[in-house]
Design a protein around this motif. Sequence first.
Motif, PDB file in Angstrom:
ATOM      1  N   THR A  55     -28.579  -2.832  -5.019  1.00  0.00           N
ATOM      2  CA  THR A  55     -27.119  -3.129  -6.443  1.00  0.00           C
ATOM      3  C   THR A  55     -26.643  -4.096  -6.317  1.00  0.00           C
ATOM      4  O   THR A  55     -26.867  -5.212  -5.712  1.00  0.00           O
TER       5      THR A  55
ATOM      6  N   LEU B 253     -27.490  -0.092 -10.779  1.00  0.00           N
ATOM      7  CA  LEU B 253     -28.568  -0.155  -9.552  1.00  0.00           C
ATOM      8  C   LEU B 253     -29.931  -0.280  -9.492  1.00  0.00           C
ATOM      9  O   LEU B 253     -30.556  -0.130 -10.405  1.00  0.00           O
TER      10      LEU B 253
ATOM     11  N   GLY C 132     -30.020   8.281  -2.552  1.00  0.00           N
ATOM     12  CA  GLY C 132     -31.370   7.687  -2.554  1.00  0.00           C
ATOM     13  C   GLY C 132     -31.283   6.389  -2.056  1.00  0.00           C
ATOM     14  O   GLY C 132     -29.726   5.185  -2.035  1.00  0.00           O
ATOM     15  N   ARG C 133     -32.355   5.729  -1.928  1.00  0.00           N
ATOM     16  CA  ARG C 133     -31.912   3.813  -1.598  1.00  0.00           C
ATOM     17  C   ARG C 133     -32.037   3.635  -2.564  1.00  0.00           C
ATOM     18  O   ARG C 133     -32.836   3.351  -3.993  1.00  0.00           O
ATOM     19  N   TRP C 134     -31.353   1.933  -3.247  1.00  0.00           N
ATOM     20  CA  TRP C 134     -31.122   1.639  -4.279  1.00  0.00           C
ATOM     21  C   TRP C 134     -30.553  -0.086  -3.766  1.00  0.00           C
ATOM     22  O   TRP C 134     -30.129   0.654  -2.872  1.00  0.00           O
TER      23      TRP C 134
END
Lengths: 146, 106
Positions: free
Chosen positions: A55, A144, A51-53
Amino acid sequence: MPIELIVVVVLAVLGYVFGQLAERRHFASIRRREREYAELLTFSERRPPPGRWQTALVGGNVVVSVDYFKRLAAGLRALIGGRVSVYESLLERARREAILRMKEDALTRNAVMIMCVRLETASITKGKGDQISSVEVYAYGTALMR
Amino acid sequence: MLISNIEIVPGHRVLRHLGMVQGNTVRAKHVGKDILAGFKNIFGGELTAYTELLSEAREEAVARMVAHAQAIGANAVLNVRFSTSSVTAGAAELFAYGTAVVIEEG
């Protein structure tokens, strides 16, 4: 009774009373906050879920000191060997506190979970006769965010 | 500068690998604080002054690591690890290291 012995006994009693009180209060606070932050999961796993995270590196540290009674008890224990339970509870407290502070850091950034959590322990000061008198625990990981 | 202690950045790919970067700092504690810590050694409990000192020192170690990474043209440091050691009685070394990389979205 020599004066030195009286001093040792007084310090041990003071250490026992205040140390136990502080420890009980600290454990109560740890348990309360652990329930509060239970939704923020922490993993020691290195790979984040797909998925798009966003950080961010988050961390929390704590330095705790042993009290006079514990040091005395550990010193006596060292004569016969075996489990030093007085230090076990000290380190457990420090570790759980460091993890909680890391979680607090992550929560201010609205993190969903913390990956790759690492714990590091260091004795930063040594007491007389090379006994550890305080210990630092640092917990860090990657938070995240969605 | 993106700092992370995992090896990959979600949604990004690593273009170039620039090797290890590091930063350290050695901190000694204040005598006054040391005396207060001496009292704490009787009653036990958290040494707040030391907690702050070490967390500041760790930030500085990270800042030095980041400066090193910037100097070699990286835009991220991955797989960061921390280490602490007591050099002498009364001084502690904080060390941060990681891999400098160039990352790109996609």
